[in-house]
Design a protein around this motif. Structure first.
Motif, mmCIF file in Angstrom:
data_model
loop_
_atom_site.group_PDB
_atom_site.id
_atom_site.type_symbol
_atom_site.label_atom_id
_atom_site.label_comp_id
_atom_site.label_asym_id
_atom_site.label_seq_id
_atom_site.Cartn_x
_atom_site.Cartn_y
_atom_site.Cartn_z
ATOM 1 N N THR A 169 0.827 -1.207 0.000
ATOM 2 C CA THR A 169 0.000 0.000 0.000
ATOM 3 C C THR A 169 0.862 1.258 0.000
ATOM 4 O O THR A 169 0.470 2.290 -0.555
ATOM 5 C CB THR A 169 -0.930 0.022 1.227
ATOM 6 O OG1 THR A 169 -0.143 -0.020 2.431
ATOM 7 C CG2 THR A 169 -1.873 -1.181 1.203
ATOM 8 N N GLY A 170 2.059 1.175 0.611
ATOM 9 C CA GLY A 170 2.955 2.323 0.588
ATOM 10 C C GLY A 170 3.379 2.675 -0.828
ATOM 11 O O GLY A 170 3.341 3.841 -1.237
ATOM 12 N N VAL A 171 3.755 1.658 -1.593
ATOM 13 C CA VAL A 171 4.112 1.882 -2.999
ATOM 14 C C VAL A 171 2.888 2.326 -3.790
ATOM 15 O O VAL A 171 2.971 3.213 -4.644
ATOM 16 C CB VAL A 171 4.715 0.597 -3.614
ATOM 17 C CG1 VAL A 171 4.927 0.764 -5.114
ATOM 18 C CG2 VAL A 171 6.029 0.245 -2.941
ATOM 19 N N GLY A 172 1.732 1.738 -3.473
ATOM 20 C CA GLY A 172 0.508 2.044 -4.217
ATOM 21 C C GLY A 172 0.093 3.498 -4.120
ATOM 22 O O GLY A 172 -0.161 4.147 -5.142
ATOM 23 N N TYR A 173 0.040 4.046 -2.913
ATOM 24 C CA TYR A 173 -0.417 5.438 -2.810
ATOM 25 C C TYR A 173 0.657 6.417 -3.248
ATOM 26 O O TYR A 173 0.356 7.517 -3.709
ATOM 27 C CB TYR A 173 -0.968 5.745 -1.410
ATOM 28 C CG TYR A 173 0.014 5.969 -0.304
ATOM 29 C CD1 TYR A 173 0.740 7.150 -0.207
ATOM 30 C CD2 TYR A 173 0.185 5.020 0.715
ATOM 31 C CE1 TYR A 173 1.616 7.376 0.844
ATOM 32 C CE2 TYR A 173 1.053 5.242 1.769
ATOM 33 C CZ TYR A 173 1.773 6.418 1.823
ATOM 34 O OH TYR A 173 2.632 6.635 2.864
ATOM 35 N N PHE A 174 1.936 6.033 -3.112
ATOM 36 C CA PHE A 174 2.999 6.874 -3.645
ATOM 37 C C PHE A 174 2.886 6.992 -5.165
ATOM 38 O O PHE A 174 2.982 8.083 -5.739
ATOM 39 C CB PHE A 174 4.369 6.298 -3.284
ATOM 40 C CG PHE A 174 4.988 6.956 -2.084
ATOM 41 C CD1 PHE A 174 4.988 8.335 -1.940
ATOM 42 C CD2 PHE A 174 5.575 6.202 -1.078
ATOM 43 C CE1 PHE A 174 5.556 8.951 -0.841
ATOM 44 C CE2 PHE A 174 6.145 6.806 0.027
ATOM 45 C CZ PHE A 174 6.134 8.175 0.142
#
Length: 339
Positions: A169-174
């Motif tokens: 999710t960290g990569v996703g929202y970034f």
């Protein structure tokens, strides 16, 4: 939320570990930068509210609402961000939860502001509206997933409150934020390019300067933040990158009032190459009849479209504009006076 990497935890749990006490001088540096963002937000709320109370604020209402929400979320986010340094075993989980929610609301409203500006400068193009809606939905989905998957927990062995950032999710929202920034940058460049080289007024240069400069700054800041998040292992440097990004975003959004003034002044500032005088819209005439030429009509249509775009972007009072009369019936006229 910041996510400096801990190799062992990341490999075993698929999460990034955030934590670690910092020296007092480092906390002071972070506190000063956070305070600058808070000051900008408080000033922004006052300025926007004052403008919304004016008689000509109707066209500014949507843009002003987004700006107020952003500044409110910035204040909440930075307050919770600073509170995070002092969380204990009793409030670690709930403190990180609310800080993460405030963080996503902060970045989401900033993205909405950029998309709104891109949509306005595109003359309300349907394809820009559709792409903006898809980008907004994508950001909401990743934000909700990150709030669900990332969490804070007290580590008794370290005697610290640790934030566990889910890697996916960290990569996703970034990436969702990066896609939004790239889209706004491309739209601003593509749609503003046609306003250049107009010999009627300088508003073309102001519009492209505003949108392109803003988009490039935001894109560069987001790109650096992604690099810092997945490269830095020092907790202070990771927190510093985040808090600097917050300051840049807050400053960029509240610079809208600077651009408002620049656009208002440019309405009455003709480009020197056009041969017009201050306070006039310069036109060219044909040698035989003195009637406005086709080039003049084309340039006039450009400025009308620019003014329409600016009005819809909610940045210029409606009193600055008056409807142009049809100059074709006045073939002997060689200029159009502003009212």
């Amino acid at each position: 939320m910041p996510n400096s990497t801990s190799a062992s935890d990341a490999n075993n749990t698929g999460e990034n570990l955030i934590g670690g006490a910092m020296p007092l001088e480092q906390l002071i540096i972070l506190g000063i930068i956070s305070g600058l963002s808070l000051e900008i937000s408080f000033s922004g709320i006052i300025s926007v509210t004052q403008r919304l109370l004016t008689p000509t604020a109707e066209s500014f209402r949507l843009c002003g609402t987004i700006m107020i929400l952003f500044n409110i979320f910035c204040i909440v986010y930075q307050s919770l961000f600073n509170w995070g340094y002092f969380l204990n075993q009793h409030n670690c989980e709930v403190g990180n939860l609310w800080a993460n929610i405030a963080s996503h609301l902060f970045y989401f409203t900033f993205g909405c502001f950029l998309l709104f500006k891109a949509y306005s400068v595109s003359h309300d193009a349907k394809w820009v509206k559709l792409c903006s809606l898809l980008i907004i939905i994508n950001r909401i989905v990743w934000g909700v997933l990150d709030i669900w998957k990332s969490y804070g927990a007290w580590d008794a062995s370290l005697d610290q409150c640790i934030y566990y950032q889910n890697r996916i999710t960290g990569v996703g929202y970034f990436l969702a934020d990066l896609i939004s920034d790239i889209f706004c940058t491309l739209v601003s460049i593509a749609c503003s390019y046609k306003f250049l080289n107009s010999d009627i007024t300088k508003i073309g240069e102001v519009i492209i300067s505003e949108n392109v400069i803003r988009s490039i700054i935001v894109l560069a800041t987001t790109s650096y933040e992604i690099y810092a998040t997945w490269t830095f292992t020092d907790p202070f440097l990771c927190w510093l990158a985040y808090i600097l990004q917050t300051w840049v975003f807050t400053r960029v959004l509240n610079c809208e009032f600077f651009w408002i003034q620049e656009r208002q002044l440019s309405i009455y500032s003709p480009v020197e190459a056009g041969g017009g005088s201050k306070g006039q819209l310069a036109t060219t005439t044909t040698p035989t009849t003195g009637a406005p030429s086709a080039n003049s009509s084309g340039r006039r249509s450009i400025i009308v479209s620019v003014i329409s775009s600016v009005r819809k972007s909610s940045v210029i009072d409606s009193r600055l504009y008056t409807r142009e009369s049809n100059s074709s019936s006045k073939s002997s006229s060689n200029g159009i006076n502003r009212k």
